[in-house]
Write a protein that holds these residues in place. Structure first.
Motif, short mmCIF file in Angstrom:
data_model
loop_
_atom_site.label_atom_id
_atom_site.label_comp_id
_atom_site.label_asym_id
_atom_site.label_seq_id
_atom_site.Cartn_x
_atom_site.Cartn_y
_atom_site.Cartn_z
N GLY A 195 -7.54 10.57 -7.20
CA GLY A 195 -7.58 9.41 -6.32
C GLY A 195 -8.98 9.13 -5.80
N ALA A 202 0.84 -1.21 0.00
CA ALA A 202 0.00 0.00 0.00
C ALA A 202 0.87 1.25 0.00
CB ALA A 202 -0.93 0.00 1.21
N LEU A 203 1.96 1.23 0.77
CA LEU A 203 2.88 2.37 0.79
C LEU A 203 3.53 2.56 -0.57
CD1 LEU A 203 4.42 4.60 2.28
CD2 LEU A 203 6.08 2.86 3.00
N CYS A 217 1.02 4.05 -2.92
CA CYS A 217 0.80 5.47 -2.64
C CYS A 217 1.94 6.31 -3.20
CB CYS A 217 0.65 5.67 -1.14
SG CYS A 217 0.38 7.38 -0.64
N TRP A 268 1.79 6.41 -6.96
CA TRP A 268 0.72 7.32 -7.41
C TRP A 268 1.18 8.77 -7.34
CZ3 TRP A 268 -3.35 8.00 -10.14
CH2 TRP A 268 -4.24 9.05 -9.90
N ALA A 300 -5.28 13.09 1.85
CA ALA A 300 -5.92 12.02 2.63
C ALA A 300 -7.41 12.27 2.85
CB ALA A 300 -5.22 11.86 3.98
#
Length: 396
Positions: free
Chosen positions: A155, A82-83, A86, A89, A220
Motif C-alpha cells: 500500500g 474509501a472504506l 480499503c 484491498w 495505517a
C-alpha cells in the motif's frame, strides 16, 4: 544475568508510562530501558501524530512542530467508497495470502513453544496495545504474519505511485525528486518482499504479540507516514539537479543483494564503491545473519568468529556483526536519510521519518539488549565487550 524468579519488566513503559527508573513504591532503581509514555498514551498519540502529519504535509508552511492550518469537518473524514476500497484491498491481499501455490517456511522456535509469557496480573490497556496472542490464526491464516508485510508495504508503494501520477497531472511530468523517492522506497519494499522469509526471524514475529501496536503500525502508520516524503513533494516541489541526485543515490545505495562481505571491506567500499553504502550495509548484514541462522556451516559464514552460549546457539563476533551489534539498523538509517534529502533542507517535516526511525531503532535496540541479556547471560556480556558499539561505529 536476570534471576529466574524475577518479574519481567513491562515494555513500552507498561500501561501508564515509565521514567528513568523502576521499582517498588518508595524505591528508585536504574534501568537500561529509556523512558516511555506508556501504552495508554501511545494508543492516542500514534493516530493523532499520523493525522497531524497528513494535514501539515499539504499545507503551505508544512511545519512539523506547528499546529495544522485547519481541521477537516467530520463529513470530510468519512467516505463509503474509501472504506470499500480499503476492505477490498485487505480482501485481495488475504486471498493472495491463502493461495495454495505458495512457499511454506518454518519460523524460529519460540521460547515458550506457543505464546508469550505475561505477568499474572494483566492490564487490559497494556494487553490491548501490545497484544496477548503471539500468533493469532484461523486455520492457516496467520493475522500477524499477513499484516507484517503485504497490505501496508505494498500500500505504501501504491500511495507513492498515486502521488507521482498526481504530480504528473499537475505539472506535466514528475519531478526528479519524486522519481528518486519512489525509486528508493520501491527498492526497499521489493527487497522486503523478495526476502519475505527473513521476517520469521524478527522481533515482531518471535516476541511481540499481535495488538494495536502492530495492527495499527502495519496497516495505517506504515503506508501513510512512510509516504510522507512523496506527499510533501506533491505540495512543495523541490528542484533537484543531477549532481546532487547522484550523491543522494550513492548514499542510498543500489547494490549488494545477498552480500555477506565482512567489515574489513567497508573502508575500500566507501572509497571505491560509495553507491553501495546504505542498501549494501542493510542487505549484507541481514543476509549474513539469516544465512548463519539457517546453516552455520554455509561456506559464506563458516569462517566467521563466534561466541558459544549456554543455550547452544552461537553469537557472531566478526563479519558485519563484529562491527556493531545492529549493522542492519545502521544501513536502515542511512537509507532513511537518502529518502529525505530529495525534499531539500528548508522544512523539517520530510525528515520526520528519519527522526522517528532513529528513536524507534534506539528503543528497539534497548529492548533487544534486555532480551539477549536474559537469554544469553554471561555470553552476552562477553559479546558486548567484543562489540562495544550498538548501531553507529565509534559513536553509539
Amino acid at each position: 544475568m536476570v534471576p529466574q524468579g524475577s518479574r519481567a519488566e513491562l515494555e513500552f513503559g507498561g500501561p501508564l508510562g515509565r521514567l528513568w527508573g523502576s521499582g517498588r513504591v518508595g524505591e528508585w532503581t536504574p534501568t537500561r530501558l529509556p523512558p516511555s509514555p506508556g501504552a495508554a498514551a501511545l494508543l492516542l498519540l500514534l493516530p493523532a501524530t499520523m493525522f497531524h502529519l497528513l494535514l501539515v504535509a499539504r499545507s503551505g508552511p508544512a511545519r512539523l512542530l506547528g499546529p495544522p492550518p485547519y481541521l477537516p469537518e467530520l463529513e470530510e473524514l468519512w467516505s463509503p467508497w474509501a472504506l470499500l476500497l480499503c476492505l477490498t484491498w485487505l480482501g485481495l491481499q488475504a486471498a493472495l495470502y491463502l493461495l495454495p501455490a505458495r512457499k511454506v517456511a518454518e519460523g524460529q522456535e519460540l521460547k515458550d513453544k506457543s505464546r508469550l509469557s505475561y505477568p499474572i496480573n494483566g492490564n487490559p490497556i497494556y494487553d490491548f496495545f501490545l497484544g496477548r496472542e503471539l500468533n493469532p490464526r484461523i486455520c492457516s491464516f496467520d493475522f500477524k504474519y499477513f499484516c507484517e508485510l503485504r497490505p501496508g508495504l505494498i500500500g505504501w508503494v501504491l500511495i507513492n505511485l498515486a502521488l507521482l501520477m498526481q504530480e504528473a497531472e499537475l505539472r506535466g511530468s514528475p519531478s526528479l525528486a519524486m522519481w528518486l523517492v519512489n525509486g528508493f522506497q520501491l527498492l526497499y519494499v521489493g527487497d522486503a518482499l523478495w526476502h519475505e522469509e527473513a521476517v520469521l526471524t524478527t522481533m515482531d514475529i518471535i516476541h511481540d504479540g499481535f495488538g494495536f501496536m502492530l495492527a495499527f503500525g502495519d496497516l495505517a502508520w506504515v503506508p501513510f507516514t512512510y509516504s510522507l516524503q512523496a506527499q510533501f513533494l506533491l505540495y512543495h516541489p523541490e528542484p533537484l539537479g543531477l549532481p546532487l541526485a547522484s550523491v543522494i543515490c550513492l548514499i542510498n545505495g543500489q547494490s549488494g543483494r545477498g552480500s555477506t562481505l565482512p567489515p574489513p571491506f567497508i573502508r575500500s567500499l566507501f572509497i571505491q564503491h560509495p553507491r553501495a553504502v546504505g542498501y549494501y550495509i542493510f542487505r549484507g548484514a541481514n543476509s549474513q545473519k539469516n544465512t548463519f541462522r539457517k546453516n552455520p556451516s554455509d561456506p559464506r559464514v563458516a569462517d566467521l568468529e563466534t561466541i558459544s552460549t549456554a543455550t547452544g546457539r552461537r553469537l557472531l563476533v566478526s563479519g558485519w556483526w563484529g562491527m556493531v551489534r545492529h549493522p542492519n539498523y545502521l544501513g536502515d538509517l542511512i537509507m532513511a536519510l537518502a529518502w529525505s534529502l530529495p525534499c531539500g533542507v528548508s522544512h523539517l517535516l520530510p525528515y520526520f521519518y528519519l527522526l522517528y526511525f532513529t528513536a524507534l531503532l534506539v528503543h528497539r535496540e534497548a529492548r533487544d539488549e534486555q532480551q539477549c541479556l536474559r537469554k544469553y547471560g554471561l555470553a552476552w556480556h562477553a559479546y558486548c565487550r567484543r562489540v562495544p558499539y550498538r548501531i553507529v561505529p565509534y559513536i553509539y
